[in-house]
Design a protein around this motif. Sequence first.
Motif, PDB file in Angstrom:
ATOM      1  N   ASP A 232      58.387 -19.723   8.719  1.00  0.00           N
ATOM      2  CA  ASP A 232      59.107 -19.328   7.510  1.00  0.00           C
ATOM      3  C   ASP A 232      60.608 -19.185   7.735  1.00  0.00           C
ATOM      4  O   ASP A 232      61.332 -18.751   6.846  1.00  0.00           O
ATOM      5  CB  ASP A 232      58.552 -18.005   6.967  1.00  0.00           C
ATOM      6  CG  ASP A 232      57.141 -18.173   6.418  1.00  0.00           C
ATOM      7  OD1 ASP A 232      56.766 -19.317   6.085  1.00  0.00           O
ATOM      8  OD2 ASP A 232      56.409 -17.171   6.351  1.00  0.00           O
ATOM      9  N   GLY A 233      61.047 -19.526   8.924  1.00  0.00           N
ATOM     10  CA  GLY A 233      62.486 -19.497   9.179  1.00  0.00           C
ATOM     11  C   GLY A 233      62.902 -18.389  10.115  1.00  0.00           C
ATOM     12  O   GLY A 233      62.111 -17.509  10.475  1.00  0.00           O
ATOM     13  N   PRO A 234      64.178 -18.408  10.527  1.00  0.00           N
ATOM     14  CA  PRO A 234      64.677 -17.424  11.488  1.00  0.00           C
ATOM     15  C   PRO A 234      65.218 -16.171  10.820  1.00  0.00           C
ATOM     16  O   PRO A 234      65.609 -16.187   9.651  1.00  0.00           O
ATOM     17  CB  PRO A 234      65.811 -18.185  12.181  1.00  0.00           C
ATOM     18  CG  PRO A 234      66.355 -19.054  11.082  1.00  0.00           C
ATOM     19  CD  PRO A 234      65.180 -19.445  10.220  1.00  0.00           C
ATOM     20  N   VAL A 235      65.249 -15.095  11.576  1.00  0.00           N
ATOM     21  CA  VAL A 235      65.942 -13.871  11.184  1.00  0.00           C
ATOM     22  C   VAL A 235      66.781 -13.434  12.377  1.00  0.00           C
ATOM     23  O   VAL A 235      66.413 -13.665  13.528  1.00  0.00           O
ATOM     24  CB  VAL A 235      64.983 -12.743  10.765  1.00  0.00           C
ATOM     25  CG1 VAL A 235      64.306 -13.060   9.450  1.00  0.00           C
ATOM     26  CG2 VAL A 235      63.962 -12.470  11.850  1.00  0.00           C
ATOM     27  N   VAL A 236      67.920 -12.822  12.092  1.00  0.00           N
ATOM     28  CA  VAL A 236      68.821 -12.375  13.149  1.00  0.00           C
ATOM     29  C   VAL A 236      69.249 -10.948  12.838  1.00  0.00           C
ATOM     30  O   VAL A 236      69.705 -10.661  11.728  1.00  0.00           O
ATOM     31  CB  VAL A 236      70.060 -13.279  13.262  1.00  0.00           C
ATOM     32  CG1 VAL A 236      70.969 -12.807  14.392  1.00  0.00           C
ATOM     33  CG2 VAL A 236      69.654 -14.736  13.494  1.00  0.00           C
ATOM     34  N   VAL A 245      78.841  -6.680  19.591  1.00  0.00           N
ATOM     35  CA  VAL A 245      77.841  -6.924  18.555  1.00  0.00           C
ATOM     36  C   VAL A 245      76.800  -7.827  19.205  1.00  0.00           C
ATOM     37  O   VAL A 245      77.086  -8.977  19.533  1.00  0.00           O
ATOM     38  CB  VAL A 245      78.448  -7.615  17.317  1.00  0.00           C
ATOM     39  CG1 VAL A 245      77.353  -7.946  16.306  1.00  0.00           C
ATOM     40  CG2 VAL A 245      79.522  -6.750  16.682  1.00  0.00           C
ATOM     41  N   VAL A 246      75.598  -7.294  19.417  1.00  0.00           N
ATOM     42  CA  VAL A 246      74.548  -8.059  20.086  1.00  0.00           C
ATOM     43  C   VAL A 246      73.568  -8.563  19.030  1.00  0.00           C
ATOM     44  O   VAL A 246      72.989  -7.774  18.278  1.00  0.00           O
ATOM     45  CB  VAL A 246      73.811  -7.211  21.133  1.00  0.00           C
ATOM     46  CG1 VAL A 246      72.805  -8.081  21.894  1.00  0.00           C
ATOM     47  CG2 VAL A 246      74.799  -6.581  22.103  1.00  0.00           C
ATOM     48  N   LEU A 247      73.375  -9.882  18.987  1.00  0.00           N
ATOM     49  CA  LEU A 247      72.510 -10.498  17.993  1.00  0.00           C
ATOM     50  C   LEU A 247      71.174 -10.881  18.611  1.00  0.00           C
ATOM     51  O   LEU A 247      71.124 -11.528  19.660  1.00  0.00           O
ATOM     52  CB  LEU A 247      73.184 -11.754  17.421  1.00  0.00           C
ATOM     53  CG  LEU A 247      74.557 -11.535  16.770  1.00  0.00           C
ATOM     54  CD1 LEU A 247      75.113 -12.858  16.246  1.00  0.00           C
ATOM     55  CD2 LEU A 247      74.472 -10.512  15.640  1.00  0.00           C
ATOM     56  N   SER A 248      70.092 -10.462  17.946  1.00  0.00           N
ATOM     57  CA  SER A 248      68.737 -10.782  18.392  1.00  0.00           C
ATOM     58  C   SER A 248      68.091 -11.692  17.359  1.00  0.00           C
ATOM     59  O   SER A 248      68.008 -11.346  16.177  1.00  0.00           O
ATOM     60  CB  SER A 248      67.890  -9.510  18.543  1.00  0.00           C
ATOM     61  OG  SER A 248      68.460  -8.633  19.498  1.00  0.00           O
ATOM     62  N   ALA A 249      67.619 -12.867  17.794  1.00  0.00           N
ATOM     63  CA  ALA A 249      67.009 -13.835  16.883  1.00  0.00           C
ATOM     64  C   ALA A 249      65.498 -13.832  17.041  1.00  0.00           C
ATOM     65  O   ALA A 249      64.965 -13.610  18.130  1.00  0.00           O
ATOM     66  CB  ALA A 249      67.555 -15.234  17.161  1.00  0.00           C
ATOM     67  N   ALA A 250      64.792 -14.074  15.934  1.00  0.00           N
ATOM     68  CA  ALA A 250      63.337 -14.192  15.941  1.00  0.00           C
ATOM     69  C   ALA A 250      62.949 -15.126  14.801  1.00  0.00           C
ATOM     70  O   ALA A 250      63.785 -15.496  13.969  1.00  0.00           O
ATOM     71  CB  ALA A 250      62.681 -12.827  15.772  1.00  0.00           C
ATOM     72  N   VAL A 251      61.670 -15.533  14.783  1.00  0.00           N
ATOM     73  CA  VAL A 251      61.171 -16.363  13.688  1.00  0.00           C
ATOM     74  C   VAL A 251      60.089 -15.607  12.951  1.00  0.00           C
ATOM     75  O   VAL A 251      59.456 -14.693  13.488  1.00  0.00           O
ATOM     76  CB  VAL A 251      60.621 -17.715  14.195  1.00  0.00           C
ATOM     77  CG1 VAL A 251      61.728 -18.535  14.832  1.00  0.00           C
ATOM     78  CG2 VAL A 251      59.477 -17.508  15.186  1.00  0.00           C
TER      79      VAL A 251
END
Length: 303
Positions: A232-236, A245-251
């Motif tokens: 369904d796409g990525p979220v950050v 600013v630390v960015l964490s990505a998931a799907v």
Amino acid sequence: MRTDRTRTARLLLVLALSVTGAGAAVGCGPAEADGGRPTPPARDDDRARRVAEAWDGSRAAARWHEGYHPVAPVVQPPAEGLRGDDRRAYANGAFDLRAPLPSARGESGRVTWPDGTSLTRPLAGADRVYRTLDRDSGPGPRLTVTRAERGEMTVLTARGPATVPAWLFTLEGYAGPLKSAAVSPSAPPEPPVGPLRPDVPSDVLAPLGGLTRVARDGRSVTVVAQHGSCDDGPVVAAHETEGSVVLSAAVTGAEDGPCTTELLGEKVTVKLDRPVGDRVVLDAFTGRPVPYTEWPGAAPGRS
């Protein structure tokens, strides 16, 4: 939804496993709180905290702030904007040359910030810079360069706006020049924290493909996030401190398991609690600064 095929099926499987290893199971994305802002799972947040703690106040952070690191385009079309098919020619990199291109072999240029600090960087000749613009020799609309001369331009960097040496290319039919920075970014410092998955080389695959935009007010950043074609796409999500600013990505989605048919890149805008300012934007997966990257096919009008 704009997507860009960027990797093979084998790498997509690695991505799915890597994201799962970060604490975000494929098929179970971050919950949302605070008006829809993604909140990462606990293990994701722990990783983001560790990355921030390693960077904040470190020598790597000091070196980052001493360098020249653009966070906005280093090529700027004429101020009046490109017209009609010229926008497509620019996006495709379709140029014709009708002018000599000066060299700058062995020369240096100075990058200067408003506070008076500066940095000397090797200067690239107009011939080298032009080759980065002219990428398409096929049919279709083209932009014609009739002159190249030295000048300056303003580029937004991790330290704020900077005045940098530039080549000014006169385009047929336009009053203002196309500007392209004549100096390359500084090398990123060695990070003070290792990647989440040491067995996955950071230069081969990471959930975040790059930083594409920082909002004018600094209250959001836009990144390219990797995901599969059947999820369904990525979220950050963002973890913010005084220095980073630390960015964490998931799907999200993919209830039938990891998708291994193709890997896609999608732009995701992440809202911040306060302007990014000169804080380092970091990737929780790699432990490194998120590099600035041009989004494929960008065709700006007015700069």
